[in-house]
Design an enzyme around this catalytic site. Structure first.
Site, PDB file in Angstrom:
ATOM      1  N   ASP A  53       0.880  -1.165   0.000  1.00 28.53           N
ATOM      2  CA  ASP A  53       0.000   0.000   0.000  1.00 28.53           C
ATOM      3  C   ASP A  53       0.919   1.218   0.000  1.00 28.53           C
ATOM      4  O   ASP A  53       1.568   1.513   1.008  1.00 28.53           O
ATOM      5  CB  ASP A  53      -0.889  -0.024   1.258  1.00 28.53           C
ATOM      6  CG  ASP A  53      -1.828   1.168   1.307  1.00 28.53           C
ATOM      7  OD1 ASP A  53      -1.584   2.175   0.588  1.00 28.53           O
ATOM      8  OD2 ASP A  53      -2.811   1.112   2.064  1.00 28.53           O
ATOM      9  N   TYR A 143      -6.166  15.913  -7.315  1.00 23.85           N
ATOM     10  CA  TYR A 143      -5.541  14.993  -8.284  1.00 23.85           C
ATOM     11  C   TYR A 143      -4.584  15.740  -9.210  1.00 23.85           C
ATOM     12  O   TYR A 143      -3.462  15.299  -9.450  1.00 23.85           O
ATOM     13  CB  TYR A 143      -6.675  14.323  -9.063  1.00 23.85           C
ATOM     14  CG  TYR A 143      -6.239  13.257 -10.054  1.00 23.85           C
ATOM     15  CD1 TYR A 143      -5.859  11.988  -9.624  1.00 23.85           C
ATOM     16  CD2 TYR A 143      -6.248  13.518 -11.421  1.00 23.85           C
ATOM     17  CE1 TYR A 143      -5.503  11.005 -10.545  1.00 23.85           C
ATOM     18  CE2 TYR A 143      -5.892  12.548 -12.345  1.00 23.85           C
ATOM     19  CZ  TYR A 143      -5.525  11.283 -11.899  1.00 23.85           C
ATOM     20  OH  TYR A 143      -5.165  10.318 -12.808  1.00 23.85           O
TER      21      TYR A 143
HETATM   22  P1  NDP Z   1      -7.516   1.953 -11.699  1.00 22.73           P
HETATM   23  O1  NDP Z   1      -8.392   2.629 -10.705  1.00 22.73           O
HETATM   24  O2  NDP Z   1      -8.088   1.020 -12.683  1.00 22.73           O
HETATM   25  O3  NDP Z   1      -6.316   1.184 -10.938  1.00 22.73           O
HETATM   26  C1  NDP Z   1      -5.585   1.844  -9.962  1.00 22.73           C
HETATM   27  C2  NDP Z   1      -4.509   0.914  -9.435  1.00 22.73           C
HETATM   28  O4  NDP Z   1      -3.788   1.600  -8.401  1.00 22.73           O
HETATM   29  C3  NDP Z   1      -5.092  -0.359  -8.789  1.00 22.73           C
HETATM   30  O5  NDP Z   1      -4.213  -1.423  -9.009  1.00 22.73           O
HETATM   31  C4  NDP Z   1      -5.119   0.032  -7.330  1.00 22.73           C
HETATM   32  O6  NDP Z   1      -5.120  -1.061  -6.434  1.00 22.73           O
HETATM   33  C5  NDP Z   1      -3.812   0.786  -7.228  1.00 22.73           C
HETATM   34  N1  NDP Z   1      -3.778   1.585  -6.011  1.00 22.73           N
HETATM   35  C6  NDP Z   1      -4.617   2.580  -5.642  1.00 22.73           C
HETATM   36  N2  NDP Z   1      -4.261   3.033  -4.427  1.00 22.73           N
HETATM   37  C7  NDP Z   1      -3.186   2.322  -4.030  1.00 22.73           C
HETATM   38  C8  NDP Z   1      -2.382   2.317  -2.869  1.00 22.73           C
HETATM   39  N3  NDP Z   1      -2.607   3.137  -1.840  1.00 22.73           N
HETATM   40  N4  NDP Z   1      -1.347   1.446  -2.804  1.00 22.73           N
HETATM   41  C9  NDP Z   1      -1.108   0.600  -3.814  1.00 22.73           C
HETATM   42  N5  NDP Z   1      -1.840   0.525  -4.933  1.00 22.73           N
HETATM   43  C10 NDP Z   1      -2.872   1.380  -5.030  1.00 22.73           C
HETATM   44  O7  NDP Z   1      -6.746   3.141 -12.411  1.00 22.73           O
HETATM   45  P2  NDP Z   1      -6.041   3.240 -13.843  1.00 22.73           P
HETATM   46  O8  NDP Z   1      -5.477   1.941 -14.234  1.00 22.73           O
HETATM   47  O9  NDP Z   1      -6.955   3.947 -14.745  1.00 22.73           O
HETATM   48  O10 NDP Z   1      -4.874   4.256 -13.477  1.00 22.73           O
HETATM   49  C11 NDP Z   1      -3.512   3.873 -13.333  1.00 22.73           C
HETATM   50  C12 NDP Z   1      -2.683   5.138 -13.210  1.00 22.73           C
HETATM   51  O11 NDP Z   1      -2.884   5.932 -14.374  1.00 22.73           O
HETATM   52  C13 NDP Z   1      -3.069   6.020 -12.031  1.00 22.73           C
HETATM   53  O12 NDP Z   1      -1.917   6.615 -11.489  1.00 22.73           O
HETATM   54  C14 NDP Z   1      -3.953   7.073 -12.651  1.00 22.73           C
HETATM   55  O13 NDP Z   1      -3.973   8.261 -11.910  1.00 22.73           O
HETATM   56  C15 NDP Z   1      -3.278   7.231 -13.993  1.00 22.73           C
HETATM   57  N6  NDP Z   1      -4.136   7.816 -15.012  1.00 22.73           N
HETATM   58  C16 NDP Z   1      -5.249   7.152 -15.450  1.00 22.73           C
HETATM   59  C17 NDP Z   1      -6.053   7.726 -16.420  1.00 22.73           C
HETATM   60  C18 NDP Z   1      -7.266   7.054 -16.966  1.00 22.73           C
HETATM   61  O14 NDP Z   1      -7.939   7.690 -17.801  1.00 22.73           O
HETATM   62  N7  NDP Z   1      -7.591   5.834 -16.603  1.00 22.73           N
HETATM   63  C19 NDP Z   1      -5.736   9.048 -16.972  1.00 22.73           C
HETATM   64  C20 NDP Z   1      -4.547   9.651 -16.442  1.00 22.73           C
HETATM   65  C21 NDP Z   1      -3.793   9.041 -15.508  1.00 22.73           C
HETATM   66  P3  NDP Z   1      -6.512  -1.676  -5.845  1.00 22.73           P
HETATM   67  O15 NDP Z   1      -7.052  -2.584  -6.910  1.00 22.73           O
HETATM   68  O16 NDP Z   1      -6.092  -2.375  -4.597  1.00 22.73           O
HETATM   69  O17 NDP Z   1      -7.428  -0.505  -5.586  1.00 22.73           O
END
Ligand code: NDP
Length: 233
Positions: A53, A143
């Protein structure tokens, strides 16, 4: 490229899962982090999965031993969250959760791998930021601040680590179809995107693989935008 060792945070779903699959398909060894090991969807004999985490410094401390044993050559700081709200209604918790996860979490994990990369005299750090950090987005003050913070962090680190053959770049996706954006897709949004579609995970994965390859040896300190043309400077 020759097989490398890659650490990907948040590798269990969305963009992170695509990145893990992309590196595995290219024959690499991957250490993927997730918060719930029982739900990890991918299996491979070149894949290690460990609990992390990034918002919790104790969890990061526990993860350190795994990172030290694995010795990553490439780090993909992908894990991130949103807690959207209009600024006037935004609570301190909504602000702090997002900064602590996205920005401080990226700092914490990068700190774990940097010494190892310095010893190896080679490294690649790729941070997933967002166009929200570049263009701003109503309802996302927390964000956007966290993501432009990541871009600034990327540039400073690129300057500090360049002489040690470590490149540091960020990727700023636009709207990519994942759980994070499932409530945001609508026709008005698509109209604003010159390529007239949401991005797919593979659009980001291909850039991650490029920045990790020898073809990107001379690229550092950059934020590369993958957004179908939504944000143009
Ligand atoms: P998702 O919400 O699909 O996935 C997010 C991931 O981050 C999950 O694996 C989640 O784990 C993990 N996560 C969240 N909080 C924590 C934490 N405290 N510790 C460890 N892991 C954590 O998001 P996306 O795949 O869409 O996004 C991935 C990245 O891309 C992010 O940084 C996001 O900000 C960035 N991004 C995404 C965009 C989009 O349009 N989708 C656009 C711009 C940027 P868990 O399953 O346990 O929650």
């Amino acid at each position: 490229m020759e097989s490398k060792k890659i650490l990907v945070t948040g590798g269990n779903r969305g963009i992170g899962k695509g990145i893990v699959e992309g590196f595995l398909n290219d024959g690499n060894e991957v250490l993927a982090s997730c918060r719930d090991l029982s739900k990890f969807p991918i299996k491979s004999d070149r894949l290690t999965v460990a609990e992390l985490d990034i918002s919790d410094s104790k969890s990061v401390d526990k993860f350190k031993k795994i990172v030290d044993d694995f010795r990553p050559e490439i780090l993909i700081n992908n894990a991130g969250i949103t807690r959207d709200n209009l600024f006037l209604r935004m609570s301190d918790d909504e602000w702090l959760d997002v900064i602590n996860t996205n920005l401080t979490g990226t700092y914490r994990v990068t700190k774990l791998v940097t010494k190892c990369m310095l010893k190896q005299k080679w490294g690649r750090i790729i941070n997933i930021s967002s166009i929200s950090g570049m263009m701003g987005n109503s309802g996302q003050a927390n964000y956007s601040a966290s993501k432009s913070g990541i871009d600034g962090f990327t540039r400073s680190l690129a300057k500090e680590l360049g002489s040690r053959n470590i490149t540091v770049n960020s990727i700023a996706p636009g709207f990519i179809s994942t759980d994070m954006t499932e409530d945001l897709i609508n026709e008005d949004l698509i109209k604003k995107i010159p390529l007239k579609r949401m991005g797919v995970v593979e659009d980001v994965v291909s850039l991650v693989l490029f920045l990790s390859s020898d073809d990107a040896n001379y690229i550092t300190g950059q934020t590369l935008v993958v957004d179908g043309g939504l944000f143009m400077k």
